[in-house]
Design a protein around this motif. Structure first.
Motif, mmCIF file in Angstrom:
data_model
loop_
_atom_site.group_PDB
_atom_site.id
_atom_site.type_symbol
_atom_site.label_atom_id
_atom_site.label_comp_id
_atom_site.label_asym_id
_atom_site.label_seq_id
_atom_site.Cartn_x
_atom_site.Cartn_y
_atom_site.Cartn_z
ATOM 1 N N UNK A 100 0.621 -1.417 0.025
ATOM 2 C CA UNK A 100 -0.060 -0.048 -0.025
ATOM 3 C C UNK A 100 1.007 1.300 0.122
ATOM 4 N N UNK A 101 0.353 2.419 -0.045
ATOM 5 C CA UNK A 101 1.079 3.805 -0.130
ATOM 6 C C UNK A 101 1.068 4.281 1.434
ATOM 7 N N UNK A 102 2.155 4.751 1.635
ATOM 8 C CA UNK A 102 2.321 5.255 3.200
ATOM 9 C C UNK A 102 1.444 6.444 3.529
ATOM 10 N N UNK A 103 1.231 7.470 2.596
ATOM 11 C CA UNK A 103 0.336 8.571 2.605
ATOM 12 C C UNK A 103 -0.891 8.055 2.778
ATOM 13 N N UNK A 104 -1.352 7.246 1.948
ATOM 14 C CA UNK A 104 -2.866 6.730 1.714
ATOM 15 C C UNK A 104 -2.978 6.316 3.105
ATOM 16 N N UNK A 105 -2.158 5.193 3.379
ATOM 17 C CA UNK A 105 -2.492 4.576 4.721
ATOM 18 C C UNK A 105 -2.644 5.460 6.073
ATOM 19 N N UNK A 106 -1.695 6.525 6.039
ATOM 20 C CA UNK A 106 -1.773 7.446 7.150
ATOM 21 C C UNK A 106 -3.136 8.147 7.169
ATOM 22 N N UNK A 107 -3.789 8.590 5.967
ATOM 23 C CA UNK A 107 -4.779 9.409 5.788
ATOM 24 C C UNK A 107 -6.168 8.635 6.269
ATOM 25 N N UNK A 108 -6.116 7.179 5.505
ATOM 26 C CA UNK A 108 -7.159 6.314 6.069
ATOM 27 C C UNK A 108 -7.175 6.141 7.550
ATOM 28 N N UNK A 109 -6.133 6.171 8.199
ATOM 29 C CA UNK A 109 -6.228 5.829 9.778
ATOM 30 C C UNK A 109 -6.681 7.228 10.221
ATOM 31 N N UNK A 110 -5.956 8.380 9.906
ATOM 32 C CA UNK A 110 -6.596 9.731 10.653
ATOM 33 C C UNK A 110 -7.788 10.165 10.485
ATOM 34 N N UNK A 111 -8.427 9.524 9.003
ATOM 35 C CA UNK A 111 -9.769 10.361 8.829
ATOM 36 C C UNK A 111 -10.792 9.098 9.277
ATOM 37 N N UNK A 112 -10.343 7.963 9.770
ATOM 38 C CA UNK A 112 -10.868 6.790 10.282
ATOM 39 C C UNK A 112 -12.013 6.424 8.787
ATOM 40 N N UNK A 113 -11.447 5.988 7.778
ATOM 41 C CA UNK A 113 -12.009 5.782 6.576
ATOM 42 C C UNK A 113 -12.149 4.000 6.543
ATOM 43 N N UNK A 114 -13.139 3.643 6.112
ATOM 44 C CA UNK A 114 -13.781 2.081 6.090
ATOM 45 C C UNK A 114 -13.459 1.682 4.840
ATOM 46 N N UNK A 115 -13.054 2.341 3.723
ATOM 47 C CA UNK A 115 -13.042 1.746 2.522
ATOM 48 C C UNK A 115 -11.717 0.977 2.165
ATOM 49 N N UNK A 116 -11.454 -0.324 1.680
ATOM 50 C CA UNK A 116 -10.425 -1.263 1.554
ATOM 51 C C UNK A 116 -9.230 -0.355 0.898
ATOM 52 N N UNK A 117 -8.040 -0.752 1.330
ATOM 53 C CA UNK A 117 -6.877 -0.161 1.023
ATOM 54 C C UNK A 117 -6.576 -0.527 -0.427
ATOM 55 N N UNK A 118 -7.104 -1.485 -0.880
ATOM 56 C CA UNK A 118 -6.651 -1.976 -2.353
ATOM 57 C C UNK A 118 -7.661 -1.046 -3.334
ATOM 58 N N UNK A 119 -8.687 -0.311 -2.950
ATOM 59 C CA UNK A 119 -9.608 0.582 -3.678
ATOM 60 C C UNK A 119 -9.110 2.101 -3.420
ATOM 61 N N UNK A 120 -8.630 2.458 -2.149
ATOM 62 C CA UNK A 120 -8.075 3.658 -2.076
ATOM 63 C C UNK A 120 -6.780 3.872 -2.881
ATOM 64 N N UNK A 121 -5.925 2.810 -3.141
ATOM 65 C CA UNK A 121 -4.696 2.834 -4.045
ATOM 66 C C UNK A 121 -4.794 1.889 -4.891
ATOM 67 N N UNK A 122 -5.557 1.809 -6.010
ATOM 68 C CA UNK A 122 -5.739 0.871 -6.987
ATOM 69 C C UNK A 122 -4.437 0.298 -7.748
ATOM 70 N N UNK A 123 -3.546 1.237 -7.871
ATOM 71 C CA UNK A 123 -2.464 1.233 -8.855
ATOM 72 C C UNK A 123 -1.062 1.449 -8.097
ATOM 73 N N UNK A 124 -0.101 0.432 -8.134
ATOM 74 C CA UNK A 124 1.099 0.775 -7.205
ATOM 75 C C UNK A 124 2.107 0.946 -8.373
ATOM 76 N N UNK A 125 3.041 2.124 -7.982
ATOM 77 C CA UNK A 125 4.346 2.465 -9.069
ATOM 78 C C UNK A 125 5.468 1.344 -8.607
ATOM 79 N N UNK A 126 5.269 0.199 -9.026
ATOM 80 C CA UNK A 126 6.280 -0.788 -8.836
ATOM 81 C C UNK A 126 7.272 -0.835 -10.119
ATOM 82 N N UNK A 127 8.264 -1.456 -9.925
ATOM 83 C CA UNK A 127 9.328 -1.561 -11.180
ATOM 84 C C UNK A 127 8.673 -2.217 -12.163
ATOM 85 N N UNK A 128 7.848 -3.321 -11.897
ATOM 86 C CA UNK A 128 7.206 -3.936 -13.024
ATOM 87 C C UNK A 128 6.325 -3.271 -13.713
#
Length: 357
Positions: A51-79
């Motif tokens: 997951x993304x560090x910023x997104x995880x922090x905002x999800x926690x601080x705003x007490x969001x219920x949406x799944x992490x994979x929906x909040x950040x659907x695309x990951x900037x990986x080497x692949x």
């Protein structure tokens, strides 16, 4: 359903903080708030999932219920990067639209966070302006005003955006105190003559730039020798103890709420730092201090931490920690809300989104 994409001219602009602050402000006004960061670029592992560090922090601080994979659907990986460079087609647009549709369900407002700088993601057609266009939303550009050259960055960003109708306006963030007058009297009118709406000018703030000692311990992979019960204290600056002990005390006292970095063999500097009541003492080289130093620090309630690396490596890591701290504490969230309410025309931002505040 209202939405806005918060973009930035550069990394560490305070974009995530502003997303979080806006989210709390809208939520406190009774709106159901959603958040997403379509492309995660600060990847971390949480319970075995990427997951993304910023997104995880905002999800926690705003007490969001949406799944992490929906909040950040695309990951900037080497692949992902390799696929983009070699022309491999991916279903990125579909993933983006499906995640946005899911996040939007039951929400009054969705705040979308951009990826790093405004052009990040262009190689796979997911730069911030492209995402805004695909989602049918406007952009709020956040620029860290570290020098007058921030104006050049803004004007270059406009060329990247191309469609001026997408840009709702900008926030000038982290403006140094000695530049506030010049920014408000010269820079803001200049930008507005260029047709750029300036929603606000936010001054540099020590609370937001500070970092708790616990995060320093984690970031430096340090060992706590003394003061484990004081790790929630905040550090605003770091100082390097490489001078004569006689000069050190005056130096340390000039800059309050600081951590002092020095070699584990510099007992004179260590005692000077303790006498000056610094926030934290960071000892490098994996060299244990004397018992007298530890006893003095314990009596003064000053944490002492030990790192394996040398002083230069520790300084480089501290440079990344101080000023680039993520908002993980309620006191910081409350502060960014105060700064937004005091320095930003929130009603105009809401109006762009067809909302009322």
């Amino acid at each position: 359903m209202a939405s806005i994409l918060v973009s930035s001219s550069e990394k560490f602009s305070g974009k995530s903080s502003i997303c979080m602050g806006l989210g709390k402000i809208f939520r406190d006004k009774g709106y159901a708030v959603g958040y997403m960061k379509p492309v995660g670029n600060l990847l971390i592992d949480v319970h075995g999932s990427l997951t993304d560090e910023d997104a995880e922090g905002i999800k926690m601080m705003l007490e969001l219920d949406d799944p992490t994979k929906i909040i950040t659907p695309i990951h900037l990986t080497d692949s992902l990067i390799d696929d983009a460079l070699t022309g491999v087609k991916k279903d990125l647009d579909d993933r983006l639209m499906e995640a946005y549709s899911s996040i939007s369900e039951g929400k009054d407002v969705v705040i979308i966070e951009g990826t790093g700088g405004i052009g990040g993601g262009a190689m796979y057609n997911l730069s911030d302006p492209e995402i805004a266009s695909k989602l049918g939303t406007k952009m709020l550009l956040v620029t860290r005003f570290d020098s007058i050259y921030a104006v050049d960055r803004i004007l270059c960003d406009l060329r990247i955006i191309q469609d001026r109708d997408i840009l709702a306006g900008i926030i000038l963030n982290e403006v140094p105190e000695d530049m506030m007058e010049r920014v408000t009297e010269l820079v803001v009118p200049f930008l507005e003559k260029k047709g750029i709406k300036v929603f606000g000018v936010i001054p540099q703030d020590k609370t937001l730039r500070s970092v708790p000692i616990s995060e320093i311990v984690e970031g430096l992979r340090a060992e706590v020798l003394v003061g484990a019960d004081r790790l929630d204290e905040f550090v605003e600056n770091y100082l390097v103890g490489a001078m004569e002990a006689g000069s050190a005390i005056k130096y340390f006292r000039r800059i309050p709420n600081s951590a002092v970095i020095t070699g584990g063999d510099r007992a004179d500097i260590q005692m000077a730092a303790i006498e000056s009541r610094v926030k934290c003492l960071i000892l490098t080289g994996n060299m244990l201090p004397s018992g007298a130093v530890l006893a003095s620090a314990e009596e003064a309630d000053i944490p002492v931490i030990l790192v394996r690396g040398d002083t230069m490596t520790t300084i480089e890591r501290m440079e990344q920690l101080i000023g680039h701290a993520h908002i993980k504490q309620q006191v910081k969230l409350d502060r960014i809300v105060d700064l937004l309410e005091s320095n930003v025309d929130l009603s105009s931002i809401a109006e762009v989104m067809d909302l009322e505040l």
